[in-house]
Design a protein around this motif. Structure first.
Motif, PDB file in Angstrom:
ATOM      1  N   PRO A 258      69.101 -41.008  33.575  1.00 27.32           N
ATOM      2  CA  PRO A 258      67.856 -40.277  33.353  1.00 27.32           C
ATOM      3  C   PRO A 258      66.907 -40.347  34.547  1.00 27.32           C
ATOM      4  O   PRO A 258      66.727 -41.403  35.132  1.00 27.32           O
ATOM      5  N   PRO A 259      66.318 -39.203  34.905  1.00 27.22           N
ATOM      6  CA  PRO A 259      65.385 -39.183  36.033  1.00 27.22           C
ATOM      7  C   PRO A 259      63.996 -39.654  35.617  1.00 27.22           C
ATOM      8  O   PRO A 259      63.645 -39.617  34.432  1.00 27.22           O
ATOM      9  N   ASN A 260      63.223 -40.062  36.590  1.00 29.40           N
ATOM     10  CA  ASN A 260      61.820 -40.400  36.342  1.00 29.40           C
ATOM     11  C   ASN A 260      61.039 -39.087  36.428  1.00 29.40           C
ATOM     12  O   ASN A 260      60.779 -38.579  37.516  1.00 29.40           O
ATOM     13  N   PHE A 261      60.682 -38.547  35.277  1.00 32.01           N
ATOM     14  CA  PHE A 261      60.020 -37.248  35.245  1.00 32.01           C
ATOM     15  C   PHE A 261      58.622 -37.270  35.846  1.00 32.01           C
ATOM     16  O   PHE A 261      58.118 -36.236  36.255  1.00 32.01           O
ATOM     17  N   LEU A 262      58.003 -38.421  35.912  1.00 36.19           N
ATOM     18  CA  LEU A 262      56.652 -38.482  36.450  1.00 36.19           C
ATOM     19  C   LEU A 262      56.634 -38.679  37.963  1.00 36.19           C
ATOM     20  O   LEU A 262      55.594 -38.562  38.590  1.00 36.19           O
ATOM     21  N   ASP A 263      57.792 -38.942  38.535  1.00 38.49           N
ATOM     22  CA  ASP A 263      57.910 -39.086  39.987  1.00 38.49           C
ATOM     23  C   ASP A 263      58.705 -37.961  40.637  1.00 38.49           C
ATOM     24  O   ASP A 263      58.611 -37.757  41.837  1.00 38.49           O
ATOM     25  N   SER A 264      59.502 -37.259  39.858  1.00 37.45           N
ATOM     26  CA  SER A 264      60.431 -36.278  40.412  1.00 37.45           C
ATOM     27  C   SER A 264      60.011 -34.850  40.089  1.00 37.45           C
ATOM     28  O   SER A 264      60.126 -34.411  38.941  1.00 37.45           O
ATOM     29  N   ARG A 265      59.545 -34.148  41.090  1.00 36.98           N
ATOM     30  CA  ARG A 265      59.162 -32.756  40.881  1.00 36.98           C
ATOM     31  C   ARG A 265      60.358 -31.905  40.441  1.00 36.98           C
ATOM     32  O   ARG A 265      60.232 -31.111  39.503  1.00 36.98           O
ATOM     33  N   PRO A 266      61.546 -32.026  41.079  1.00 38.52           N
ATOM     34  CA  PRO A 266      62.678 -31.214  40.631  1.00 38.52           C
ATOM     35  C   PRO A 266      63.059 -31.464  39.160  1.00 38.52           C
ATOM     36  O   PRO A 266      63.348 -30.518  38.427  1.00 38.52           O
TER      37      PRO A 266
END
Length: 123
Positions: free
Chosen positions: A60-68
Motif C-alpha cells: 500500500p502506498p502512502n496516500f498523504l505523501d504520494s501525489r501519483p
C-alpha cells in the motif's frame, strides 16, 4: 490495524478536520482497498486488492505523501460520487491560499472513503 475507527460520516469529518492522524487515514484507505498486513510473515497480503491497484502498488502506498497514488485514488472515485464531500456532507472546501497539499490529499482520502461507504450503503 484492527483498531480502525468505523467508516461513517463522523470519521470522514474527523479526517477533514485533521482529528485523525495520517497513519490512520492511510490505514483506513488501505483496509478498504483490500490490503491486509500479516504480522506472522511481516508482509502485506494484497490478494483482496483489485488488480489495477495491486499491479501498480503491491504494497500500500502512502496516500498523504504520494501525489501519483492520490491522483489514482481520485480517478477511482465513480463520477456520481466525485462531489460527495460537498453534496453529502456540505463540506465547502478549503480557502484558496489556506490549504496545503497534505490537506488536499486528506480530503481526497476522505472523499474516496465516503464514496466507498456510499457504494456499500446505497440510499
Amino acid at each position: 490495524m484492527s483498531n480502525l475507527p468505523p467508516l461513517n460520516t463522523d470519521t470522514i469529518w474527523e479526517i477533514i478536520k485533521d482529528k485523525i492522524d495520517d497513519a490512520t487515514v492511510n490505514q483506513l484507505v488501505w483496509h478498504y482497498l483490500g490490503y491486509r498486513y500479516n504480522s506472522t510473515t511481516d508482509k502485506w497480503d494484497n490478494h483482496e486488492v483489485l488488480p489495477e491497484w495491486r499491479d501498480e502498488y503491491p504494497e500500500p502506498p502512502n496516500f498523504l505523501d504520494s501525489r501519483p497514488a492520490t491522483m489514482k485514488l481520485t480517478r477511482s472515485i465513480p463520477k456520481e460520487y466525485k462531489q460527495g464531500l460537498k453534496e453529502k456532507l456540505g463540506f465547502k472546501g478549503y480557502k484558496i491560499g489556506e490549504f496545503t497539499p497534505r490537506e488536499t490529499r486528506r480530503a481526497t482520502a476522505a472523499n474516496w472513503l465516503l464514496s466507498y461507504w456510499q457504494q456499500q450503503h446505497p440510499e
